[in-house]
Scaffold this active site. Structure first.
Site, PDB file in Angstrom:
ATOM      1  N   GLU A 228      -9.642 -10.756  -7.638  1.00 51.53           N
ATOM      2  CA  GLU A 228      -8.701  -9.643  -7.461  1.00 51.53           C
ATOM      3  C   GLU A 228      -7.530  -9.743  -8.445  1.00 51.53           C
ATOM      4  O   GLU A 228      -7.070  -8.720  -8.968  1.00 51.53           O
ATOM      5  CB  GLU A 228      -8.224  -9.599  -6.007  1.00 51.53           C
ATOM      6  CG  GLU A 228      -9.363  -9.225  -5.061  1.00 51.53           C
ATOM      7  CD  GLU A 228      -8.975  -9.140  -3.598  1.00 51.53           C
ATOM      8  OE1 GLU A 228      -9.796  -8.630  -2.813  1.00 51.53           O
ATOM      9  OE2 GLU A 228      -7.860  -9.572  -3.227  1.00 51.53           O
TER      10      GLU A 228
ATOM     11  N   ARG B 204       2.614  -6.611   9.164  1.00 52.46           N
ATOM     12  CA  ARG B 204       1.911  -5.453   9.746  1.00 52.46           C
ATOM     13  C   ARG B 204       2.492  -5.081  11.107  1.00 52.46           C
ATOM     14  O   ARG B 204       2.554  -3.893  11.453  1.00 52.46           O
ATOM     15  CB  ARG B 204       0.418  -5.744   9.811  1.00 52.46           C
ATOM     16  CG  ARG B 204      -0.224  -5.621   8.419  1.00 52.46           C
ATOM     17  CD  ARG B 204      -1.615  -6.137   8.408  1.00 52.46           C
ATOM     18  NE  ARG B 204      -2.312  -5.846   7.161  1.00 52.46           N
ATOM     19  CZ  ARG B 204      -3.399  -6.505   6.767  1.00 52.46           C
ATOM     20  NH1 ARG B 204      -3.899  -7.478   7.497  1.00 52.46           N
ATOM     21  NH2 ARG B 204      -3.985  -6.180   5.625  1.00 52.46           N
TER      22      ARG B 204
ATOM     23  N   ARG C 282      -2.064 -14.421   4.518  1.00 53.66           N
ATOM     24  CA  ARG C 282      -2.785 -13.797   5.637  1.00 53.66           C
ATOM     25  C   ARG C 282      -1.966 -13.945   6.932  1.00 53.66           C
ATOM     26  O   ARG C 282      -1.876 -13.007   7.722  1.00 53.66           O
ATOM     27  CB  ARG C 282      -4.171 -14.429   5.810  1.00 53.66           C
ATOM     28  CG  ARG C 282      -5.040 -14.380   4.564  1.00 53.66           C
ATOM     29  CD  ARG C 282      -5.739 -13.098   4.311  1.00 53.66           C
ATOM     30  NE  ARG C 282      -6.720 -12.763   5.288  1.00 53.66           N
ATOM     31  CZ  ARG C 282      -7.462 -11.654   5.229  1.00 53.66           C
ATOM     32  NH1 ARG C 282      -7.287 -10.781   4.222  1.00 53.66           N
ATOM     33  NH2 ARG C 282      -8.343 -11.385   6.145  1.00 53.66           N
TER      34      ARG C 282
ATOM     35  N   ASN D 125      -2.206   0.079   6.864  1.00 53.25           N
ATOM     36  CA  ASN D 125      -1.684  -1.200   7.366  1.00 53.25           C
ATOM     37  C   ASN D 125      -0.775  -1.904   6.365  1.00 53.25           C
ATOM     38  O   ASN D 125      -0.588  -3.100   6.417  1.00 53.25           O
ATOM     39  CB  ASN D 125      -2.833  -2.089   7.848  1.00 53.25           C
ATOM     40  CG  ASN D 125      -3.781  -2.483   6.733  1.00 53.25           C
ATOM     41  OD1 ASN D 125      -3.631  -2.034   5.605  1.00 53.25           O
ATOM     42  ND2 ASN D 125      -4.744  -3.334   7.042  1.00 53.25           N
TER      43      ASN D 125
ATOM     44  N   TYR E 122     -12.374  -1.977  -3.708  1.00 51.60           N
ATOM     45  CA  TYR E 122     -12.899  -2.102  -2.344  1.00 51.60           C
ATOM     46  C   TYR E 122     -14.429  -1.987  -2.302  1.00 51.60           C
ATOM     47  O   TYR E 122     -14.983  -1.662  -1.242  1.00 51.60           O
ATOM     48  CB  TYR E 122     -12.261  -1.053  -1.442  1.00 51.60           C
ATOM     49  CG  TYR E 122     -10.869  -1.427  -0.953  1.00 51.60           C
ATOM     50  CD1 TYR E 122     -10.658  -2.603  -0.217  1.00 51.60           C
ATOM     51  CD2 TYR E 122      -9.773  -0.606  -1.193  1.00 51.60           C
ATOM     52  CE1 TYR E 122      -9.390  -2.950   0.247  1.00 51.60           C
ATOM     53  CE2 TYR E 122      -8.506  -0.948  -0.722  1.00 51.60           C
ATOM     54  CZ  TYR E 122      -8.325  -2.120  -0.005  1.00 51.60           C
ATOM     55  OH  TYR E 122      -7.066  -2.463   0.467  1.00 51.60           O
TER      56      TYR E 122
ATOM     57  N   THR F 123      -5.399  -7.341  10.667  1.00 49.17           N
ATOM     58  CA  THR F 123      -5.686  -6.063   9.986  1.00 49.17           C
ATOM     59  C   THR F 123      -5.194  -4.885  10.813  1.00 49.17           C
ATOM     60  O   THR F 123      -4.586  -3.952  10.280  1.00 49.17           O
ATOM     61  CB  THR F 123      -7.211  -5.929   9.757  1.00 49.17           C
ATOM     62  OG1 THR F 123      -7.659  -7.071   9.034  1.00 49.17           O
ATOM     63  CG2 THR F 123      -7.542  -4.670   8.973  1.00 49.17           C
TER      64      THR F 123
ATOM     65  N   LYS G 127       0.817  -1.223   0.000  1.00 55.06           N
ATOM     66  CA  LYS G 127       0.000   0.000   0.000  1.00 55.06           C
ATOM     67  C   LYS G 127       0.855   1.278   0.000  1.00 55.06           C
ATOM     68  O   LYS G 127       2.063   1.227   0.251  1.00 55.06           O
ATOM     69  CB  LYS G 127      -0.934  -0.043   1.214  1.00 55.06           C
ATOM     70  CG  LYS G 127      -1.929  -1.206   1.159  1.00 55.06           C
ATOM     71  CD  LYS G 127      -2.933  -1.134   2.298  1.00 55.06           C
ATOM     72  CE  LYS G 127      -3.905  -2.300   2.220  1.00 55.06           C
ATOM     73  NZ  LYS G 127      -4.967  -2.191   3.255  1.00 55.06           N
TER      74      LYS G 127
ATOM     75  N   PHE H  22     -15.478   3.738   7.036  1.00 49.47           N
ATOM     76  CA  PHE H  22     -14.108   4.122   6.667  1.00 49.47           C
ATOM     77  C   PHE H  22     -13.868   4.117   5.153  1.00 49.47           C
ATOM     78  O   PHE H  22     -12.753   4.366   4.704  1.00 49.47           O
ATOM     79  CB  PHE H  22     -13.094   3.207   7.364  1.00 49.47           C
ATOM     80  CG  PHE H  22     -13.261   1.723   7.096  1.00 49.47           C
ATOM     81  CD1 PHE H  22     -12.812   1.151   5.911  1.00 49.47           C
ATOM     82  CD2 PHE H  22     -13.879   0.903   8.020  1.00 49.47           C
ATOM     83  CE1 PHE H  22     -12.963  -0.205   5.659  1.00 49.47           C
ATOM     84  CE2 PHE H  22     -14.036  -0.460   7.791  1.00 49.47           C
ATOM     85  CZ  PHE H  22     -13.574  -1.007   6.596  1.00 49.47           C
TER      86      PHE H  22
ATOM     87  N   HIS I   3      -2.197  -5.514   1.595  1.00 48.59           N
ATOM     88  CA  HIS I   3      -3.476  -6.211   1.426  1.00 48.59           C
ATOM     89  C   HIS I   3      -3.192  -7.621   0.926  1.00 48.59           C
ATOM     90  O   HIS I   3      -2.261  -7.827   0.154  1.00 48.59           O
ATOM     91  CB  HIS I   3      -4.339  -5.485   0.381  1.00 48.59           C
ATOM     92  CG  HIS I   3      -5.506  -6.307  -0.080  1.00 48.59           C
ATOM     93  ND1 HIS I   3      -6.689  -6.354   0.605  1.00 48.59           N
ATOM     94  CD2 HIS I   3      -5.642  -7.153  -1.141  1.00 48.59           C
ATOM     95  CE1 HIS I   3      -7.514  -7.192  -0.012  1.00 48.59           C
ATOM     96  NE2 HIS I   3      -6.910  -7.679  -1.079  1.00 48.59           N
TER      97      HIS I   3
HETATM   98  P1  CMP Z   1      -7.387  -4.622   3.641  1.00 52.43           P
HETATM   99  O1  CMP Z   1      -6.948  -5.965   4.090  1.00 52.43           O
HETATM  100  O2  CMP Z   1      -6.810  -4.070   2.398  1.00 52.43           O
HETATM  101  O3  CMP Z   1      -8.998  -4.626   3.511  1.00 52.43           O
HETATM  102  C1  CMP Z   1      -9.795  -3.500   3.742  1.00 52.43           C
HETATM  103  C2  CMP Z   1      -9.017  -2.345   4.282  1.00 52.43           C
HETATM  104  O4  CMP Z   1      -9.814  -1.384   4.949  1.00 52.43           O
HETATM  105  C3  CMP Z   1      -8.066  -2.836   5.368  1.00 52.43           C
HETATM  106  O5  CMP Z   1      -7.058  -3.592   4.826  1.00 52.43           O
HETATM  107  C4  CMP Z   1      -7.668  -1.513   6.002  1.00 52.43           C
HETATM  108  O6  CMP Z   1      -6.723  -0.790   5.196  1.00 52.43           O
HETATM  109  C5  CMP Z   1      -9.011  -0.781   5.967  1.00 52.43           C
HETATM  110  N1  CMP Z   1      -9.752  -0.924   7.221  1.00 52.43           N
HETATM  111  C6  CMP Z   1     -10.281  -2.033   7.732  1.00 52.43           C
HETATM  112  N2  CMP Z   1     -10.923  -1.776   8.894  1.00 52.43           N
HETATM  113  C7  CMP Z   1     -10.788  -0.458   9.105  1.00 52.43           C
HETATM  114  C8  CMP Z   1     -11.224   0.427  10.127  1.00 52.43           C
HETATM  115  N3  CMP Z   1     -11.931  -0.007  11.158  1.00 52.43           N
HETATM  116  N4  CMP Z   1     -10.908   1.721  10.017  1.00 52.43           N
HETATM  117  C9  CMP Z   1     -10.205   2.166   8.945  1.00 52.43           C
HETATM  118  N5  CMP Z   1      -9.757   1.375   7.935  1.00 52.43           N
HETATM  119  C10 CMP Z   1     -10.042   0.085   8.024  1.00 52.43           C
END
Ligand code: CMP
Length: 140
Positions: free
Chosen positions: A128, A104, A87, A114, A51, A93, A11, A59, A117
């Protein structure tokens, strides 16, 4: 288990922070083969489409803004049990909950920023991968 493919994004936070090389090295150390990859700047429409499953989440707009703030690296990765192993290698996450030694835990700033992905299931990985790569890109 036979070889499986998954999709990943390094990212904007990690790319801008100079962490992409360390993350790629760690993925290779954990047995992932880089099938193909591309550095790109996501448009708002591309990020929203990717997304789309999260579009009702509070968010969502912030996530799209973050994912378009700078270049990302999109990746096709291959190894046995690739979806699950990516994962595990990424960690939770929210980096605050991520296990020691995960990407992470080492590199991420927050639940949103984070740094990586990874697809959450083989069916998602197929969708994807096809969102970003052509059949020819993946024939390597
Ligand atoms: P990702 O695994 O790419 O999938 C969805 C993304 O949304 C996640 O990683 C984070 O970057 C973001 N995300 C998930 N939960 C939250 C949250 N509670 N607040 C803000 N961003 C979030």
């Amino acid at each position: 288990m036979s070889l499986e493919r998954t999709f990943s994004i390094i990212k904007p936070d990690a790319v801008a922070g100079g962490k992409a090389g360390a993350i790629l090295a760690l993925l290779e150390e954990r047995g992932f083969r880089i099938v193909t990859m591309r550095k790109m700047l996501l448009s708002q429409a591309q990020a929203e489409g990717f997304y789309a499953v999260h579009r009702e989440r509070p968010f969502f707009q912030s996530l799209v803004k973050f994912m378009t703030e700078g270049p990302v690296i999109v990746l096709a990765l291959e190894r046995a049990d690739a979806v699950k192993m990516l994962r595990e290698t990424m960690g939770a996450t929210n980096p605050a909950n991520a296990a020691e030694g995960t990407i992470r835990k080492r590199f991420a700033e927050s639940i949103e920023r984070n740094c990586i992905h990874g697809s959450d299931a083989p069916e998602t990985a197929a969708v994807e991968l096809a969102y970003f790569f052509s059949t020819l890109d993946l024939a390597i």
